[in-house]
Design a protein around this motif. Structure first.
Motif, PDB file in Angstrom:
ATOM      1  N   SER A  15       0.852  -1.188   0.000  1.00  0.00           N
ATOM      2  CA  SER A  15       0.000   0.000   0.000  1.00  0.00           C
ATOM      3  C   SER A  15       0.886   1.235   0.000  1.00  0.00           C
ATOM      4  CB  SER A  15      -0.893  -0.010   1.247  1.00  0.00           C
ATOM      5  OG  SER A  15      -1.232   1.287   1.666  1.00  0.00           O
ATOM      6  N   ASP A  16       0.512   2.240  -0.788  1.00  0.00           N
ATOM      7  CA  ASP A  16       1.308   3.468  -0.824  1.00  0.00           C
ATOM      8  C   ASP A  16       1.433   4.088   0.560  1.00  0.00           C
ATOM      9  OD1 ASP A  16       2.542   5.845  -2.320  1.00  0.00           O
ATOM     10  OD2 ASP A  16       0.916   6.752  -1.190  1.00  0.00           O
ATOM     11  N   ALA A  17       0.337   4.110   1.327  1.00  0.00           N
ATOM     12  CA  ALA A  17       0.373   4.714   2.662  1.00  0.00           C
ATOM     13  C   ALA A  17       1.369   3.994   3.561  1.00  0.00           C
ATOM     14  CB  ALA A  17      -1.020   4.692   3.287  1.00  0.00           C
ATOM     15  N   ARG A  18       1.405   2.655   3.477  1.00  0.00           N
ATOM     16  CA  ARG A  18       2.313   1.901   4.344  1.00  0.00           C
ATOM     17  C   ARG A  18       3.760   1.973   3.836  1.00  0.00           C
ATOM     18  NH1 ARG A  18      -2.042  -1.942   4.111  1.00  0.00           N
ATOM     19  NH2 ARG A  18      -0.742  -3.335   2.869  1.00  0.00           N
ATOM     20  N   ILE A  19       3.954   2.055   2.515  1.00  0.00           N
ATOM     21  CA  ILE A  19       5.303   2.254   1.980  1.00  0.00           C
ATOM     22  C   ILE A  19       5.864   3.571   2.514  1.00  0.00           C
ATOM     23  CG2 ILE A  19       6.631   2.736  -0.122  1.00  0.00           C
ATOM     24  CD1 ILE A  19       4.632   0.904  -1.614  1.00  0.00           C
ATOM     25  N   HIS A  20       5.042   4.610   2.449  1.00  0.00           N
ATOM     26  CA  HIS A  20       5.467   5.930   2.932  1.00  0.00           C
ATOM     27  C   HIS A  20       5.758   5.878   4.427  1.00  0.00           C
ATOM     28  CE1 HIS A  20       5.996  10.172   2.162  1.00  0.00           C
ATOM     29  NE2 HIS A  20       5.183  10.487   3.144  1.00  0.00           N
ATOM     30  N   ASN A  21       4.931   5.165   5.177  1.00  0.00           N
ATOM     31  CA  ASN A  21       5.145   5.021   6.615  1.00  0.00           C
ATOM     32  C   ASN A  21       6.483   4.353   6.897  1.00  0.00           C
ATOM     33  OD1 ASN A  21       4.568   3.161   9.271  1.00  0.00           O
ATOM     34  ND2 ASN A  21       3.549   5.147   9.402  1.00  0.00           N
TER      35      ASN A  21
ATOM     36  N   GLU B 183       5.478  -6.911   5.190  1.00  0.00           N
ATOM     37  CA  GLU B 183       6.580  -7.290   4.311  1.00  0.00           C
ATOM     38  C   GLU B 183       6.387  -6.836   2.863  1.00  0.00           C
ATOM     39  OE1 GLU B 183      10.135  -8.252   3.045  1.00  0.00           O
ATOM     40  OE2 GLU B 183       9.488  -8.123   5.136  1.00  0.00           O
ATOM     41  N   PRO B 184       5.177  -6.944   2.276  1.00  0.00           N
ATOM     42  CA  PRO B 184       5.028  -6.428   0.906  1.00  0.00           C
ATOM     43  C   PRO B 184       5.341  -4.935   0.790  1.00  0.00           C
ATOM     44  CG  PRO B 184       3.206  -7.874   1.457  1.00  0.00           C
ATOM     45  CD  PRO B 184       3.958  -7.625   2.733  1.00  0.00           C
TER      46      PRO B 184
ATOM     47  N   ASN C  40      14.510  12.764 -14.987  1.00  0.00           N
ATOM     48  CA  ASN C  40      15.097  11.646 -15.711  1.00  0.00           C
ATOM     49  C   ASN C  40      13.950  10.774 -16.226  1.00  0.00           C
ATOM     50  OD1 ASN C  40      16.115   9.011 -16.308  1.00  0.00           O
ATOM     51  ND2 ASN C  40      17.956   9.442 -15.100  1.00  0.00           N
ATOM     52  N   ALA C  41      13.674  10.856 -17.523  1.00  0.00           N
ATOM     53  CA  ALA C  41      12.506  10.166 -18.088  1.00  0.00           C
ATOM     54  C   ALA C  41      12.586   8.664 -17.912  1.00  0.00           C
ATOM     55  CB  ALA C  41      12.364  10.518 -19.569  1.00  0.00           C
ATOM     56  N   ALA C  42      13.772   8.088 -18.078  1.00  0.00           N
ATOM     57  CA  ALA C  42      13.921   6.637 -17.926  1.00  0.00           C
ATOM     58  C   ALA C  42      13.626   6.215 -16.494  1.00  0.00           C
ATOM     59  CB  ALA C  42      15.325   6.209 -18.339  1.00  0.00           C
ATOM     60  N   PHE C  43      14.094   7.002 -15.520  1.00  0.00           N
ATOM     61  CA  PHE C  43      13.817   6.692 -14.119  1.00  0.00           C
ATOM     62  C   PHE C  43      12.328   6.798 -13.819  1.00  0.00           C
ATOM     63  CE2 PHE C  43      12.801   8.257  -9.901  1.00  0.00           C
ATOM     64  CZ  PHE C  43      13.326   7.257  -9.102  1.00  0.00           C
ATOM     65  N   ARG C  44      11.677   7.866 -14.317  1.00  0.00           N
ATOM     66  CA  ARG C  44      10.241   8.038 -14.065  1.00  0.00           C
ATOM     67  C   ARG C  44       9.463   6.830 -14.558  1.00  0.00           C
ATOM     68  NH1 ARG C  44      11.023  13.173 -16.307  1.00  0.00           N
ATOM     69  NH2 ARG C  44       9.712  12.660 -18.106  1.00  0.00           N
ATOM     70  N   GLU C  45       9.791   6.376 -15.752  1.00  0.00           N
ATOM     71  CA  GLU C  45       9.074   5.246 -16.338  1.00  0.00           C
ATOM     72  C   GLU C  45       9.304   3.964 -15.536  1.00  0.00           C
ATOM     73  OE1 GLU C  45       8.857   2.736 -20.553  1.00  0.00           O
ATOM     74  OE2 GLU C  45       9.973   4.622 -20.446  1.00  0.00           O
ATOM     75  N   GLU C  46      10.548   3.708 -15.170  1.00  0.00           N
ATOM     76  CA  GLU C  46      10.857   2.473 -14.445  1.00  0.00           C
ATOM     77  C   GLU C  46      10.281   2.495 -13.033  1.00  0.00           C
ATOM     78  OE1 GLU C  46      12.455  -1.312 -13.596  1.00  0.00           O
ATOM     79  OE2 GLU C  46      11.880  -0.246 -15.433  1.00  0.00           O
ATOM     80  N   ALA C  47      10.429   3.615 -12.321  1.00  0.00           N
ATOM     81  CA  ALA C  47       9.905   3.705 -10.958  1.00  0.00           C
ATOM     82  C   ALA C  47       8.385   3.578 -10.947  1.00  0.00           C
ATOM     83  CB  ALA C  47      10.326   5.028 -10.321  1.00  0.00           C
ATOM     84  N   SER C  48       7.724   4.239 -11.872  1.00  0.00           N
ATOM     85  CA  SER C  48       6.258   4.161 -11.941  1.00  0.00           C
ATOM     86  C   SER C  48       5.814   2.742 -12.264  1.00  0.00           C
ATOM     87  CB  SER C  48       5.734   5.135 -12.996  1.00  0.00           C
ATOM     88  OG  SER C  48       6.080   6.471 -12.692  1.00  0.00           O
ATOM     89  N   ARG C  49       6.510   2.104 -13.216  1.00  0.00           N
ATOM     90  CA  ARG C  49       6.139   0.737 -13.607  1.00  0.00           C
ATOM     91  C   ARG C  49       6.282  -0.232 -12.440  1.00  0.00           C
ATOM     92  NH1 ARG C  49       8.449  -3.787 -14.820  1.00  0.00           N
ATOM     93  NH2 ARG C  49      10.553  -2.944 -14.550  1.00  0.00           N
ATOM     94  N   ARG C  50       7.415  -0.154 -11.737  1.00  0.00           N
ATOM     95  CA  ARG C  50       7.644  -1.083 -10.622  1.00  0.00           C
ATOM     96  C   ARG C  50       6.656  -0.869  -9.489  1.00  0.00           C
ATOM     97  NH1 ARG C  50      13.941  -2.291  -9.204  1.00  0.00           N
ATOM     98  NH2 ARG C  50      14.842  -2.119 -11.309  1.00  0.00           N
ATOM     99  N   LEU C  51       6.413   0.387  -9.128  1.00  0.00           N
ATOM    100  CA  LEU C  51       5.518   0.664  -8.008  1.00  0.00           C
ATOM    101  C   LEU C  51       4.071   0.326  -8.349  1.00  0.00           C
ATOM    102  CD1 LEU C  51       7.177   3.927  -6.689  1.00  0.00           C
ATOM    103  CD2 LEU C  51       7.002   1.749  -5.468  1.00  0.00           C
ATOM    104  N   GLN C  52       3.674   0.511  -9.594  1.00  0.00           N
ATOM    105  CA  GLN C  52       2.322   0.094  -9.998  1.00  0.00           C
ATOM    106  C   GLN C  52       2.168  -1.417  -9.887  1.00  0.00           C
ATOM    107  OE1 GLN C  52       1.469   1.739 -13.867  1.00  0.00           O
ATOM    108  NE2 GLN C  52       1.735   3.856 -13.152  1.00  0.00           N
ATOM    109  N   ARG C  53       3.219  -2.144 -10.270  1.00  0.00           N
ATOM    110  CA  ARG C  53       3.167  -3.609 -10.154  1.00  0.00           C
ATOM    111  C   ARG C  53       3.091  -4.029  -8.694  1.00  0.00           C
ATOM    112  NH1 ARG C  53       7.357  -6.740  -9.052  1.00  0.00           N
ATOM    113  NH2 ARG C  53       8.895  -5.223  -9.798  1.00  0.00           N
ATOM    114  N   LEU C  54       3.900  -3.435  -7.849  1.00  0.00           N
ATOM    115  CA  LEU C  54       3.967  -3.835  -6.449  1.00  0.00           C
ATOM    116  C   LEU C  54       2.724  -3.445  -5.651  1.00  0.00           C
ATOM    117  CD1 LEU C  54       7.700  -2.912  -5.930  1.00  0.00           C
ATOM    118  CD2 LEU C  54       6.748  -5.220  -5.696  1.00  0.00           C
TER     119      LEU C  54
END
Length: 257
Positions: free
Chosen positions: A5-11, A21-22, A184-198
């Motif tokens: 969850s985004d809220a728990r990741i931020h926490n 753990e997720p 950094n466009a490559a970073f934005r794409e990769e970070a968004s992709r990974r976090l959406q998956r997780l």
């Protein structure tokens, strides 16, 4: 609990204890991409508290709407606001069941209101706040979106939403906003992709600094220019353990004329 969850990741990034753990796995993936992720989260939180203190104290704002309230930490927005302005009241908005459960436990009767709503559902938020006596639309309001809008995809047009919300509020109202950002466009794409998956497609979207600038169109920056919030009204910005600047918390405070 089995899904990040985004809220728990931020926490977790802020050193809190409300995560599983997720969430930790997702945070570690973000840190592997951006080593300064913890410091970015901390800079965002400290900016929020400085902005609330500044608006409640120097501008005597007494109405705060915190969108995407997240899990409670050591200092809450209403505690900071009321130390600077005893008349201040805060509406917390979220629709995460875990966040809402925690928020109800810390409810400060008469000074805080919790609204269960999507952060872009302004009609519900404003109506509930008015009916509860927590919002007078004839008086200036501080609208808070800190570390929240990265959860809103472009398809939902958050820029149009912020513009419409500020248009509906009186002159002298403020927008407090910061956002995970990278040029950094490559970073934005990769970070968004990974976090959406997780987070099972929660809509996580790292934006560029110019994209964040668009949220402030038509508003007047106050306190400091729009930029890296680690430097907003502080002589001693948070020092990064790593010189990596791929990811920053970008935003500021702006007033409706």
């Amino acid at each position: 609990m089995s899904q990040a969850s985004d809220a728990r990741i931020h926490n977790f990034l802020l050193g809190g204890s409300d995560h599983y753990e997720p969430d930790r796995e997702a945070a570690r993936e973000l840190i592997s991409l951006a080593p300064a992720a913890r410091q970015v989260a901390q800079a965002s939180r400290l900016f929020l508290l400085r902005a609330v203190r500044y608006l409640a104290g120097e501008h005597r704002i007494g109405q705060f709407l915190e969108h995407g309230a997240g899990l409670p930490l050591r200092e809450s927005v209403h505690q900071v606001a009321r130390r600077a302005n005893r008349a201040a009241r805060v509406v917390y908005i979220d629709n995460d069941p875990v966040v809402l459960a925690h928020a109800r436990m810390m409810l400060d009767e008469g000074h805080t209101l919790i609204v269960d709503a999507d952060m872009l559902d302004s009609q519900t938020i404003l109506t509930c706040s008015e009916r509860a006596g927590f919002l007078d639309r004839a008086r200036p309001v501080a609208v808070l979106f800190t570390s929240a809008l990265h959860c809103i995809s472009d398809e939902r047009d958050p820029h149009k939403h912020i513009s419409g919300l500020m248009d509906s509020l009186p002159s002298g109202s403020f927008l407090v906003l910061c956002h995970w950002a990278s040029n950094n466009a490559a970073f934005r794409e990769e970070a968004s992709r990974r976090l959406q998956r997780l987070t099972a497609g929660q809509g996580v979207c790292v934006r560029s600094c110019p994209e964040v600038d668009r949220f402030f169109q038509g508003l007047e920056p106050v306190g400091d220019p729009i930029g890296d919030v680690a430097y907003w009204r502080t002589a001693a910005p948070l020092k990064l353990r790593s010189p990596d600047r791929t990811l920053i918390a970008y935003g500021g405070v702006a007033r409706k004329r």
